[in-house]
Motif scaffolding. Sequence first.
Motif, mmCIF file in Angstrom:
data_model
loop_
_atom_site.group_PDB
_atom_site.id
_atom_site.type_symbol
_atom_site.label_atom_id
_atom_site.label_comp_id
_atom_site.label_asym_id
_atom_site.label_seq_id
_atom_site.Cartn_x
_atom_site.Cartn_y
_atom_site.Cartn_z
ATOM 1 N N ASN A 82 7.933 -11.552 37.134
ATOM 2 C CA ASN A 82 8.533 -11.871 35.839
ATOM 3 C C ASN A 82 8.016 -13.182 35.252
ATOM 4 O O ASN A 82 8.604 -13.712 34.302
ATOM 5 N N SER A 83 6.941 -13.685 35.812
ATOM 6 C CA SER A 83 6.354 -14.923 35.306
ATOM 7 C C SER A 83 5.863 -14.751 33.872
ATOM 8 O O SER A 83 5.462 -13.660 33.456
ATOM 9 N N LYS A 84 5.884 -15.844 33.136
ATOM 10 C CA LYS A 84 5.384 -15.824 31.758
ATOM 11 C C LYS A 84 3.860 -15.821 31.723
ATOM 12 O O LYS A 84 3.258 -15.605 30.669
ATOM 13 N N SER A 85 3.250 -16.075 32.871
ATOM 14 C CA SER A 85 1.795 -16.134 32.957
ATOM 15 C C SER A 85 1.228 -14.838 33.530
ATOM 16 O O SER A 85 1.614 -14.403 34.617
ATOM 17 N N PRO A 123 9.768 -18.108 36.433
ATOM 18 C CA PRO A 123 10.987 -18.147 35.614
ATOM 19 C C PRO A 123 12.161 -18.793 36.350
ATOM 20 O O PRO A 123 12.508 -18.392 37.462
ATOM 21 N N SER A 172 4.909 -21.703 36.101
ATOM 22 C CA SER A 172 4.973 -20.431 35.371
ATOM 23 C C SER A 172 6.088 -19.523 35.873
ATOM 24 O O SER A 172 6.348 -18.468 35.291
#
Length: 237
Positions: free
Chosen positions: A30-33, A103, A101
């Motif tokens: 679920n990382s934004k990266s 969450p 990165s």
Amino acid sequence: MIDNLPTYISLTFGLTTIVTLLLFTWTIRNSKSEQTRKKTTPIFIGLTIWLSIQAVLTLKNIYNFETNTFPPKIILTGILPTILTIILLFVTSKGRQFIDSLPLKNLTYLNIVRIPVEIILFWLFLNKAIPELMTFEGRNFDILAGITAPIIAYFGLTKTKLSRHIILIWNFICLVLLLNIVVNALFSAPSPIQKFAFEQPNIAILNFPFSWLPTFIVPIVLFGHLTSIRQLLKPKY
């Protein structure tokens, strides 16, 4: 393995370890990266291999044999590598990119695993595998971190009803709770550095599957807090 220990205790702990692995994998996924998300499978495989190595070492009684050696074998080959890995992530630029990165909400929910861990520790105490001081009837209040984690995650990070300052304080408090049980566990285990609980030492962590607690679950939770604290201390633009 611990003789005459009810099977449900080992099974429950094994499931808790798997849940910890899955929650951590879920956090990475679920990382934004996108670059971090691509590392989900390799990290999952790497952690699975690490768990397998620790299982083999424990089942072969490496940690349980000649407990008077210094440093304790479980520290040398089980705990130290995880600490060095965490340090490496924080001191390298790629490592910091990775941890920044992740969450914060997922990292917070990860602490839910501390609830079953504390229940299992109580069961182990009842079966004379750890001292009372390692349970919530003794010096261990770590279950509070697990109970409050979903509250902090939901109201603080989903609904944003709590300030970042409160979430930061919560992380520091829970980090102290974690370090408290770690210190008590290490100093009550059979080894040259044992300081207390001689009447009922902490033999559980030297046996399968409970060696996964100091060599996997605790480092994951520790990493989660350190990462969360770093993110919360950074200025938000």
